[in-house]
Design a protein around this motif. Structure first.
Motif, PDB file in Angstrom:
ATOM      1  N   ILE A   8       0.813  -1.213   0.000  1.00 39.71           N
ATOM      2  CA  ILE A   8       0.000   0.000   0.000  1.00 39.71           C
ATOM      3  C   ILE A   8       0.849   1.267   0.000  1.00 39.71           C
ATOM      4  CG2 ILE A   8      -1.949  -1.149   1.116  1.00 39.71           C
ATOM      5  CD1 ILE A   8      -1.145   0.311   3.735  1.00 39.71           C
ATOM      6  N   THR A   9       2.151   1.121  -0.226  1.00 42.39           N
ATOM      7  CA  THR A   9       3.070   2.256  -0.284  1.00 42.39           C
ATOM      8  C   THR A   9       3.493   2.476  -1.726  1.00 42.39           C
ATOM      9  OG1 THR A   9       3.881   1.757   1.953  1.00 42.39           O
ATOM     10  CG2 THR A   9       5.240   3.219   0.580  1.00 42.39           C
ATOM     11  N   PRO A  10       3.087   3.572  -2.374  1.00 42.63           N
ATOM     12  CA  PRO A  10       3.366   3.767  -3.801  1.00 42.63           C
ATOM     13  C   PRO A  10       4.832   3.623  -4.181  1.00 42.63           C
ATOM     14  CG  PRO A  10       1.756   5.371  -3.063  1.00 42.63           C
ATOM     15  CD  PRO A  10       2.224   4.648  -1.833  1.00 42.63           C
ATOM     16  N   GLU A  11       5.728   4.051  -3.322  1.00 41.40           N
ATOM     17  CA  GLU A  11       7.152   3.977  -3.644  1.00 41.40           C
ATOM     18  C   GLU A  11       7.681   2.546  -3.652  1.00 41.40           C
ATOM     19  OE1 GLU A  11       5.910   7.772  -1.983  1.00 41.40           O
ATOM     20  OE2 GLU A  11       5.914   5.753  -1.084  1.00 41.40           O
ATOM     21  N   LYS A  12       6.914   1.612  -3.109  1.00 40.51           N
ATOM     22  CA  LYS A  12       7.386   0.235  -2.985  1.00 40.51           C
ATOM     23  C   LYS A  12       6.580  -0.762  -3.806  1.00 40.51           C
ATOM     24  CE  LYS A  12       9.255   0.930   1.670  1.00 40.51           C
ATOM     25  NZ  LYS A  12       9.258   0.451   3.070  1.00 40.51           N
ATOM     26  N   ASN A  13       5.601  -0.279  -4.546  1.00 43.38           N
ATOM     27  CA  ASN A  13       4.734  -1.180  -5.317  1.00 43.38           C
ATOM     28  C   ASN A  13       4.601  -0.648  -6.732  1.00 43.38           C
ATOM     29  OD1 ASN A  13       2.710  -2.758  -6.439  1.00 43.38           O
ATOM     30  ND2 ASN A  13       1.330  -2.606  -4.685  1.00 43.38           N
ATOM     31  N   GLY A  14       5.176  -1.386  -7.705  1.00 41.89           N
ATOM     32  CA  GLY A  14       5.171  -0.952  -9.093  1.00 41.89           C
ATOM     33  C   GLY A  14       3.789  -0.818  -9.702  1.00 41.89           C
ATOM     34  N   TRP A  15       2.783  -1.422  -9.085  1.00 43.44           N
ATOM     35  CA  TRP A  15       1.410  -1.296  -9.589  1.00 43.44           C
ATOM     36  C   TRP A  15       0.972   0.162  -9.628  1.00 43.44           C
ATOM     37  CZ3 TRP A  15      -2.990   0.189  -6.600  1.00 43.44           C
ATOM     38  CH2 TRP A  15      -4.216   0.025  -7.251  1.00 43.44           C
ATOM     39  N   TYR A  16       1.461   0.954  -8.674  1.00 40.27           N
ATOM     40  CA  TYR A  16       1.072   2.366  -8.622  1.00 40.27           C
ATOM     41  C   TYR A  16       1.613   3.167  -9.800  1.00 40.27           C
ATOM     42  CZ  TYR A  16      -0.883   2.091  -3.893  1.00 40.27           C
ATOM     43  OH  TYR A  16      -1.664   1.807  -2.802  1.00 40.27           O
ATOM     44  N   SER A  17       2.512   2.613 -10.590  1.00 37.05           N
ATOM     45  CA  SER A  17       3.019   3.344 -11.756  1.00 37.05           C
ATOM     46  C   SER A  17       1.941   3.500 -12.826  1.00 37.05           C
ATOM     47  CB  SER A  17       4.246   2.627 -12.344  1.00 37.05           C
ATOM     48  OG  SER A  17       3.885   1.358 -12.880  1.00 37.05           O
ATOM     49  N   HIS A  18       0.890   2.692 -12.768  1.00 35.54           N
ATOM     50  CA  HIS A  18      -0.210   2.822 -13.726  1.00 35.54           C
ATOM     51  C   HIS A  18      -1.569   2.767 -13.033  1.00 35.54           C
ATOM     52  CE1 HIS A  18      -0.896  -1.603 -13.556  1.00 35.54           C
ATOM     53  NE2 HIS A  18       0.423  -1.677 -13.524  1.00 35.54           N
ATOM     54  N   ALA A  19      -1.587   3.061 -11.738  1.00 36.04           N
ATOM     55  CA  ALA A  19      -2.833   2.996 -10.985  1.00 36.04           C
ATOM     56  C   ALA A  19      -2.891   4.138  -9.974  1.00 36.04           C
ATOM     57  CB  ALA A  19      -2.949   1.652 -10.267  1.00 36.04           C
ATOM     58  N   LYS A  20      -4.091   4.442  -9.537  1.00 35.90           N
ATOM     59  CA  LYS A  20      -4.311   5.460  -8.515  1.00 35.90           C
ATOM     60  C   LYS A  20      -5.217   4.874  -7.450  1.00 35.90           C
ATOM     61  CE  LYS A  20      -5.999  10.220  -7.809  1.00 35.90           C
ATOM     62  NZ  LYS A  20      -6.596  11.406  -8.479  1.00 35.90           N
ATOM     63  N   ALA A  21      -4.887   5.129  -6.196  1.00 37.34           N
ATOM     64  CA  ALA A  21      -5.669   4.555  -5.103  1.00 37.34           C
ATOM     65  C   ALA A  21      -5.804   5.556  -3.965  1.00 37.34           C
ATOM     66  CB  ALA A  21      -5.004   3.281  -4.585  1.00 37.34           C
ATOM     67  N   GLN A  22      -6.904   5.406  -3.229  1.00 35.57           N
ATOM     68  CA  GLN A  22      -7.083   6.142  -1.981  1.00 35.57           C
ATOM     69  C   GLN A  22      -7.559   5.165  -0.923  1.00 35.57           C
ATOM     70  OE1 GLN A  22      -6.492   9.596  -1.014  1.00 35.57           O
ATOM     71  NE2 GLN A  22      -6.574   8.314   0.820  1.00 35.57           N
TER      72      GLN A  22
END
Length: 383
Positions: free
Chosen positions: A44-58
Protein backbone atom coordinates in the motif's frame (compact mmCIF):
# COMPACT_ATOMS: atom_id res chain seq x y z
CA UNK A 1 -22.95 5.46 20.42
CA UNK A 2 -20.07 7.69 19.33
CA UNK A 3 -20.11 9.04 15.80
CA UNK A 4 -18.30 7.15 13.04
CA UNK A 5 -15.66 9.03 11.07
CA UNK A 6 -14.45 7.98 7.62
CA UNK A 7 -11.26 9.69 6.50
CA UNK A 8 -8.54 9.19 3.86
CA UNK A 9 -5.20 8.01 5.18
CA UNK A 10 -2.48 10.64 5.06
CA UNK A 11 0.59 9.42 6.91
CA UNK A 12 2.85 6.47 7.71
CA UNK A 13 1.03 6.17 11.01
CA UNK A 14 -2.27 5.83 9.15
CA UNK A 15 -0.82 3.11 6.91
CA UNK A 16 0.35 1.23 9.98
CA UNK A 17 -3.13 1.48 11.49
CA UNK A 18 -4.58 0.26 8.19
CA UNK A 19 -2.34 -2.83 8.30
CA UNK A 20 -2.86 -3.49 12.00
CA UNK A 21 -6.68 -3.74 11.90
CA UNK A 22 -6.96 -7.34 10.58
CA UNK A 23 -4.63 -8.54 13.34
CA UNK A 24 -7.34 -7.55 15.83
CA UNK A 25 -10.37 -8.62 13.79
CA UNK A 26 -8.98 -12.09 13.00
CA UNK A 27 -7.06 -12.81 16.21
CA UNK A 28 -9.50 -15.62 17.14
CA UNK A 29 -9.70 -17.11 13.64
CA UNK A 30 -7.40 -20.15 13.47
CA UNK A 31 -7.49 -20.13 9.66
CA UNK A 32 -6.27 -16.55 9.17
CA UNK A 33 -2.55 -16.32 8.43
CA UNK A 34 -1.00 -13.02 9.62
CA UNK A 35 1.02 -11.47 6.77
CA UNK A 36 4.43 -10.01 7.42
CA UNK A 37 3.61 -6.42 8.28
CA UNK A 38 6.53 -5.10 6.24
CA UNK A 39 5.24 -6.88 3.13
CA UNK A 40 1.69 -5.65 3.72
CA UNK A 41 2.91 -2.08 4.15
CA UNK A 42 4.88 -2.35 0.92
CA UNK A 43 1.75 -3.22 -1.05
CA UNK A 44 0.00 0.00 0.00
CA UNK A 45 3.07 2.26 -0.28
CA UNK A 46 3.37 3.77 -3.80
CA UNK A 47 7.15 3.98 -3.64
CA UNK A 48 7.39 0.24 -2.99
CA UNK A 49 4.73 -1.18 -5.32
CA UNK A 50 5.17 -0.95 -9.09
CA UNK A 51 1.41 -1.30 -9.59
CA UNK A 52 1.07 2.37 -8.62
CA UNK A 53 3.02 3.34 -11.76
CA UNK A 54 -0.21 2.82 -13.73
CA UNK A 55 -2.83 3.00 -10.98
CA UNK A 56 -4.31 5.46 -8.52
CA UNK A 57 -5.67 4.55 -5.10
CA UNK A 58 -7.08 6.14 -1.98
CA UNK A 59 -7.22 4.26 1.30
CA UNK A 60 -9.78 5.10 3.97
CA UNK A 61 -9.99 4.40 7.70
CA UNK A 62 -13.17 4.22 9.75
CA UNK A 63 -12.74 5.43 13.32
CA UNK A 64 -14.97 5.60 16.37
CA UNK A 65 -13.91 7.08 19.71
CA UNK A 66 -10.33 7.21 18.49
CA UNK A 67 -10.18 3.52 17.53
CA UNK A 68 -9.90 2.10 14.00
CA UNK A 69 -12.97 -0.02 13.29
CA UNK A 70 -12.79 -0.44 9.50
CA UNK A 71 -10.81 0.14 6.34
CA UNK A 72 -11.18 0.10 2.54
CA UNK A 73 -9.29 0.99 -0.62
CA UNK A 74 -10.79 2.68 -3.68
CA UNK A 75 -8.67 2.47 -6.82
CA UNK A 76 -8.50 2.24 -10.57
CA UNK A 77 -5.92 0.87 -12.97
CA UNK A 78 -5.29 2.87 -16.13
CA UNK A 79 -4.29 -0.28 -18.02
CA UNK A 80 -7.54 -1.97 -16.97
CA UNK A 81 -9.49 1.03 -18.25
CA UNK A 82 -8.06 0.37 -21.72
CA UNK A 83 -9.44 -3.18 -21.81
CA UNK A 84 -12.63 -4.13 -23.66
CA UNK A 85 -15.54 -4.24 -21.23
CA UNK A 86 -16.20 -7.83 -22.33
CA UNK A 87 -12.93 -8.80 -20.61
CA UNK A 88 -14.01 -7.59 -17.20
CA UNK A 89 -12.81 -4.06 -16.72
CA UNK A 90 -12.75 -1.46 -19.51
CA UNK A 91 -13.81 2.21 -19.59
CA UNK A 92 -15.34 3.48 -16.37
CA UNK A 93 -14.31 0.47 -14.28
CA UNK A 94 -13.20 1.30 -10.76
CA UNK A 95 -12.42 -1.12 -7.98
CA UNK A 96 -12.43 -1.35 -4.22
CA UNK A 97 -10.74 -3.80 -1.90
CA UNK A 98 -8.71 -4.38 1.28
CA UNK A 99 -12.06 -4.12 3.06
CA UNK A 100 -12.39 -5.00 6.75
CA UNK A 101 -15.06 -3.81 9.17
CA UNK A 102 -16.35 -4.58 12.65
CA UNK A 103 -20.00 -4.57 11.57
CA UNK A 104 -22.26 -4.10 8.55
CA UNK A 105 -23.06 -0.47 9.32
CA UNK A 106 -19.37 0.43 9.25
CA UNK A 107 -18.95 -1.53 6.03
CA UNK A 108 -21.80 0.34 4.33
CA UNK A 109 -20.30 3.71 5.30
CA UNK A 110 -16.87 2.67 4.04
CA UNK A 111 -18.29 1.34 0.80
CA UNK A 112 -20.27 4.54 0.21
CA UNK A 113 -17.11 6.62 0.72
CA UNK A 114 -15.11 4.41 -1.67
CA UNK A 115 -17.86 4.64 -4.29
CA UNK A 116 -17.95 8.42 -3.91
CA UNK A 117 -14.20 8.61 -4.56
CA UNK A 118 -14.57 6.38 -7.62
CA UNK A 119 -17.35 8.54 -9.05
CA UNK A 120 -15.27 11.66 -8.43
CA UNK A 121 -12.51 10.05 -10.47
CA UNK A 122 -14.72 9.14 -13.43
CA UNK A 123 -15.81 5.61 -12.59
CA UNK A 124 -19.27 4.50 -13.71
CA UNK A 125 -19.20 1.02 -12.18
CA UNK A 126 -17.38 -0.61 -9.30
CA UNK A 127 -15.90 -4.08 -9.00
CA UNK A 128 -14.72 -5.63 -5.77
CA UNK A 129 -13.18 -6.79 -3.72
CA UNK A 130 -9.89 -6.58 -5.63
CA UNK A 131 -6.98 -5.97 -3.30
CA UNK A 132 -5.55 -3.97 -5.07
CA UNK A 133 -4.11 -5.41 -8.28
CA UNK A 134 -5.79 -8.38 -9.91
CA UNK A 135 -2.38 -10.06 -9.45
CA UNK A 136 -2.54 -9.73 -5.66
CA UNK A 137 -5.71 -10.97 -3.88
CA UNK A 138 -8.78 -10.64 -6.09
CA UNK A 139 -12.17 -11.81 -4.93
CA UNK A 140 -14.00 -12.49 -1.67
CA UNK A 141 -13.69 -15.91 -0.08
CA UNK A 142 -17.15 -17.50 -0.22
CA UNK A 143 -16.28 -21.18 0.31
CA UNK A 144 -13.37 -22.81 2.11
CA UNK A 145 -13.32 -20.93 5.41
CA UNK A 146 -12.36 -24.09 7.28
CA UNK A 147 -8.69 -24.22 6.26
CA UNK A 148 -5.99 -21.56 5.88
CA UNK A 149 -5.24 -19.91 2.55
CA UNK A 150 -2.00 -20.67 0.76
CA UNK A 151 0.66 -18.09 -0.05
CA UNK A 152 -0.72 -14.97 -1.82
CA UNK A 153 -4.37 -15.99 -1.37
CA UNK A 154 -6.98 -14.20 0.74
CA UNK A 155 -9.15 -15.02 3.72
CA UNK A 156 -12.32 -13.26 4.90
CA UNK A 157 -15.12 -13.31 7.44
CA UNK A 158 -18.22 -15.30 6.47
CA UNK A 159 -20.57 -12.35 6.98
CA UNK A 160 -18.87 -10.18 4.34
CA UNK A 161 -20.66 -11.99 1.53
CA UNK A 162 -24.07 -11.04 2.85
CA UNK A 163 -23.02 -7.44 3.44
CA UNK A 164 -21.76 -7.02 -0.11
CA UNK A 165 -24.81 -8.60 -1.73
CA UNK A 166 -27.17 -6.56 0.48
CA UNK A 167 -25.41 -3.42 -0.80
CA UNK A 168 -26.64 -4.19 -4.31
CA UNK A 169 -23.61 -5.93 -5.76
CA UNK A 170 -24.07 -8.89 -8.08
CA UNK A 171 -21.60 -11.72 -8.75
CA UNK A 172 -19.66 -11.12 -11.96
CA UNK A 173 -16.77 -13.61 -11.89
CA UNK A 174 -15.81 -16.57 -9.70
CA UNK A 175 -12.23 -17.70 -9.09
CA UNK A 176 -11.62 -21.29 -8.03
CA UNK A 177 -8.78 -23.09 -6.31
CA UNK A 178 -8.36 -26.84 -6.53
CA UNK A 179 -6.98 -29.30 -4.00
CA UNK A 180 -4.87 -32.25 -5.17
CA UNK A 181 -3.38 -35.18 -3.27
CA UNK A 182 0.08 -35.31 -4.87
CA UNK A 183 1.16 -38.51 -3.11
CA UNK A 184 -0.97 -40.52 -5.54
CA UNK A 185 -0.13 -41.36 -9.14
CA UNK A 186 -2.33 -39.85 -11.81
CA UNK A 187 -4.95 -42.00 -13.60
CA UNK A 188 -3.57 -44.45 -16.20
CA UNK A 189 -4.80 -42.39 -19.15
CA UNK A 190 -2.84 -39.36 -17.90
CA UNK A 191 0.26 -41.49 -17.34
CA UNK A 192 0.04 -42.76 -20.92
CA UNK A 193 -0.21 -39.18 -22.23
CA UNK A 194 2.87 -38.21 -20.20
CA UNK A 195 4.83 -41.25 -21.39
CA UNK A 196 3.94 -40.45 -24.98
CA UNK A 197 5.26 -36.92 -24.52
CA UNK A 198 8.48 -38.24 -23.04
CA UNK A 199 9.06 -40.25 -26.23
CA UNK A 200 8.53 -37.18 -28.40
CA UNK A 201 11.96 -35.76 -29.26
CA UNK A 202 10.39 -32.38 -30.05
CA UNK A 203 9.37 -31.85 -26.40
CA UNK A 204 11.74 -30.85 -23.59
CA UNK A 205 10.56 -30.07 -20.06
CA UNK A 206 13.31 -28.21 -18.24
CA UNK A 207 13.83 -26.61 -14.86
CA UNK A 208 14.40 -22.89 -14.65
CA UNK A 209 17.85 -21.62 -13.73
CA UNK A 210 17.57 -19.20 -10.80
CA UNK A 211 21.05 -17.87 -11.54
CA UNK A 212 19.54 -16.47 -14.76
CA UNK A 213 16.50 -15.12 -12.95
CA UNK A 214 15.80 -12.09 -15.15
CA UNK A 215 16.19 -14.05 -18.39
CA UNK A 216 13.96 -16.89 -17.22
CA UNK A 217 11.38 -14.42 -15.89
CA UNK A 218 11.26 -12.73 -19.30
CA UNK A 219 10.58 -16.08 -21.01
CA UNK A 220 7.76 -16.90 -18.59
CA UNK A 221 6.29 -13.42 -18.88
CA UNK A 222 6.25 -13.68 -22.67
CA UNK A 223 4.30 -16.94 -22.53
CA UNK A 224 1.98 -15.56 -19.83
CA UNK A 225 1.09 -12.42 -21.76
CA UNK A 226 0.32 -14.49 -24.86
CA UNK A 227 -1.56 -17.29 -23.09
CA UNK A 228 -3.69 -15.09 -20.82
CA UNK A 229 -4.29 -12.07 -23.06
CA UNK A 230 -7.98 -12.88 -23.72
CA UNK A 231 -8.80 -13.95 -20.15
CA UNK A 232 -11.31 -12.07 -18.04
CA UNK A 233 -9.54 -9.43 -15.95
CA UNK A 234 -6.11 -9.88 -17.51
CA UNK A 235 -3.89 -6.81 -17.11
CA UNK A 236 -0.29 -7.18 -18.39
CA UNK A 237 2.40 -6.89 -15.75
CA UNK A 238 4.58 -3.82 -16.24
CA UNK A 239 8.34 -3.56 -15.76
CA UNK A 240 8.05 -1.87 -12.32
CA UNK A 241 5.68 -4.62 -11.17
CA UNK A 242 7.91 -7.36 -12.52
CA UNK A 243 10.85 -5.88 -10.64
CA UNK A 244 8.94 -5.70 -7.35
CA UNK A 245 7.34 -9.13 -7.74
CA UNK A 246 10.77 -10.57 -8.52
CA UNK A 247 12.21 -9.18 -5.31
CA UNK A 248 9.27 -10.58 -3.34
CA UNK A 249 9.19 -14.04 -4.89
CA UNK A 250 12.87 -14.75 -5.52
CA UNK A 251 13.48 -16.19 -2.03
CA UNK A 252 10.78 -18.85 -2.59
CA UNK A 253 11.74 -19.65 -6.19
CA UNK A 254 13.28 -23.12 -6.51
CA UNK A 255 14.54 -24.47 -9.82
CA UNK A 256 12.78 -27.84 -9.65
CA UNK A 257 9.38 -26.29 -8.83
CA UNK A 258 9.25 -24.02 -11.89
CA UNK A 259 9.41 -25.65 -15.31
CA UNK A 260 9.36 -24.47 -18.90
CA UNK A 261 8.19 -26.68 -21.78
CA UNK A 262 10.00 -26.29 -25.08
CA UNK A 263 8.76 -27.49 -28.46
CA UNK A 264 11.44 -27.72 -31.14
CA UNK A 265 13.64 -25.59 -28.90
CA UNK A 266 11.05 -22.81 -28.43
CA UNK A 267 9.48 -22.09 -25.01
CA UNK A 268 5.72 -22.68 -25.33
CA UNK A 269 4.45 -23.44 -21.81
CA UNK A 270 5.38 -22.96 -18.18
CA UNK A 271 4.25 -23.80 -14.67
CA UNK A 272 5.17 -21.95 -11.48
CA UNK A 273 4.90 -23.73 -8.14
CA UNK A 274 5.71 -22.21 -4.75
CA UNK A 275 6.19 -23.92 -1.39
CA UNK A 276 3.46 -22.60 0.87
CA UNK A 277 5.16 -19.74 2.70
CA UNK A 278 2.04 -19.35 4.85
CA UNK A 279 3.02 -22.46 6.78
CA UNK A 280 6.12 -20.93 8.43
CA UNK A 281 4.47 -17.48 8.59
CA UNK A 282 1.48 -18.73 10.59
CA UNK A 283 3.35 -18.64 13.89
CA UNK A 284 5.18 -15.34 13.45
CA UNK A 285 2.21 -12.97 14.02
CA UNK A 286 3.36 -10.67 11.25
CA UNK A 287 6.81 -9.92 12.65
CA UNK A 288 10.32 -11.24 12.06
CA UNK A 289 11.42 -9.98 15.48
CA UNK A 290 12.93 -11.10 17.72
CA UNK A 291 13.64 -14.56 16.30
CA UNK A 292 11.23 -14.91 13.40
CA UNK A 293 13.84 -13.88 10.85
CA UNK A 294 16.12 -16.74 11.91
CA UNK A 295 13.31 -19.29 11.73
CA UNK A 296 12.27 -18.08 8.29
CA UNK A 297 15.85 -18.02 7.00
CA UNK A 298 16.39 -21.60 8.11
CA UNK A 299 13.14 -22.64 6.45
CA UNK A 300 14.08 -20.95 3.17
CA UNK A 301 17.38 -22.83 3.02
CA UNK A 302 15.61 -26.19 2.97
CA UNK A 303 11.83 -25.74 2.99
CA UNK A 304 9.65 -28.62 4.07
CA UNK A 305 5.92 -28.10 3.62
CA UNK A 306 2.65 -29.96 3.54
CA UNK A 307 1.37 -27.85 0.64
CA UNK A 308 2.68 -26.33 -2.56
CA UNK A 309 0.72 -23.80 -4.58
CA UNK A 310 0.49 -23.46 -8.37
CA UNK A 311 -0.38 -19.78 -8.92
CA UNK A 312 0.37 -19.63 -12.65
CA UNK A 313 0.68 -21.84 -15.67
CA UNK A 314 0.09 -21.21 -19.34
CA UNK A 315 0.44 -22.52 -22.89
CA UNK A 316 0.93 -20.20 -25.86
CA UNK A 317 -2.30 -19.25 -27.58
CA UNK A 318 -1.55 -21.04 -30.86
CA UNK A 319 -1.46 -24.43 -29.09
CA UNK A 320 -4.38 -24.01 -26.71
CA UNK A 321 -6.96 -25.78 -28.87
CA UNK A 322 -4.65 -28.74 -29.56
CA UNK A 323 -4.08 -32.04 -27.77
CA UNK A 324 -0.48 -30.97 -27.33
CA UNK A 325 -1.55 -28.27 -24.88
CA UNK A 326 -3.04 -30.83 -22.50
CA UNK A 327 -0.05 -33.10 -22.92
CA UNK A 328 2.37 -30.33 -22.01
CA UNK A 329 0.24 -29.38 -19.02
CA UNK A 330 0.12 -32.96 -17.74
CA UNK A 331 3.90 -33.31 -18.15
CA UNK A 332 4.61 -30.06 -16.31
CA UNK A 333 2.27 -31.02 -13.47
CA UNK A 334 3.71 -34.53 -13.16
CA UNK A 335 7.35 -33.46 -13.11
CA UNK A 336 6.68 -30.82 -10.46
CA UNK A 337 4.49 -33.24 -8.50
CA UNK A 338 7.42 -35.66 -8.22
CA UNK A 339 9.82 -32.91 -7.12
CA UNK A 340 7.34 -31.52 -4.57
CA UNK A 341 6.97 -34.88 -2.84
CA UNK A 342 10.59 -36.01 -3.07
CA UNK A 343 12.39 -32.75 -2.30
CA UNK A 344 9.96 -30.76 -0.13
CA UNK A 345 7.92 -33.43 1.65
CA UNK A 346 4.67 -32.06 0.25
CA UNK A 347 1.52 -34.15 0.24
CA UNK A 348 -0.97 -31.75 -1.35
CA UNK A 349 -1.08 -29.02 -3.96
CA UNK A 350 -3.42 -26.10 -4.39
CA UNK A 351 -3.91 -25.13 -8.02
CA UNK A 352 -5.31 -21.72 -8.79
CA UNK A 353 -6.92 -19.45 -8.90
CA UNK A 354 -8.71 -20.59 -12.08
CA UNK A 355 -11.48 -18.57 -13.74
CA UNK A 356 -14.86 -20.29 -13.57
CA UNK A 357 -15.15 -20.16 -17.39
CA UNK A 358 -11.65 -21.52 -18.08
CA UNK A 359 -12.90 -24.89 -19.28
CA UNK A 360 -9.49 -26.05 -20.46
CA UNK A 361 -7.82 -25.71 -17.07
CA UNK A 362 -10.88 -26.96 -15.20
CA UNK A 363 -10.92 -30.07 -17.40
CA UNK A 364 -7.24 -30.73 -16.67
CA UNK A 365 -7.88 -30.31 -12.94
CA UNK A 366 -10.80 -32.74 -13.06
CA UNK A 367 -8.82 -35.28 -15.07
CA UNK A 368 -5.97 -35.50 -12.56
CA UNK A 369 -8.36 -35.89 -9.63
CA UNK A 370 -8.58 -32.38 -8.19
CA UNK A 371 -11.53 -31.09 -6.18
CA UNK A 372 -12.55 -27.47 -5.59
CA UNK A 373 -11.48 -26.37 -2.10
CA UNK A 374 -12.03 -22.60 -2.19
CA UNK A 375 -14.18 -20.16 -4.14
CA UNK A 376 -13.55 -16.43 -4.45
CA UNK A 377 -16.22 -14.09 -5.83
CA UNK A 378 -15.79 -10.73 -7.59
CA UNK A 379 -18.85 -8.48 -7.50
CA UNK A 380 -19.98 -5.55 -9.62
CA UNK A 381 -22.41 -2.62 -9.32
CA UNK A 382 -23.22 0.38 -11.48
CA UNK A 383 -22.38 3.69 -9.83
Amino acid sequence: MAALTIRPISSKRDRKAFIDLPFRLYRDDPNWVPPLKGEALGLITPEKNGWYSHAKAQLFLAERSGSVVGRISAHFDTLALEMPATRGFGPGAGQWGLMEAEDEGIFRELLARAEQWLRENGSTRALGPISQSVWEEPGLLTEGYDHPPTVMMGHAKREYRGWIEAAGYRPVKELLTYDLDITKDFPPIVQRIIQSGEKNARIVIRQVDKSRFDEEAAIILGILNDAWRDNWGFVPLTEPEIRDVGVKLKPIVFNDLIRIAELDGRPVAFMITLPDLNEPLAGLNGSLLPFGWAKLLLWLRRPKVRTVRVPLMGVVKELQASRLASQLAFMLIEYIRRASVANYGASRAEIGWILDDNQGMRSIADTIGCSINKRYQIYEREL
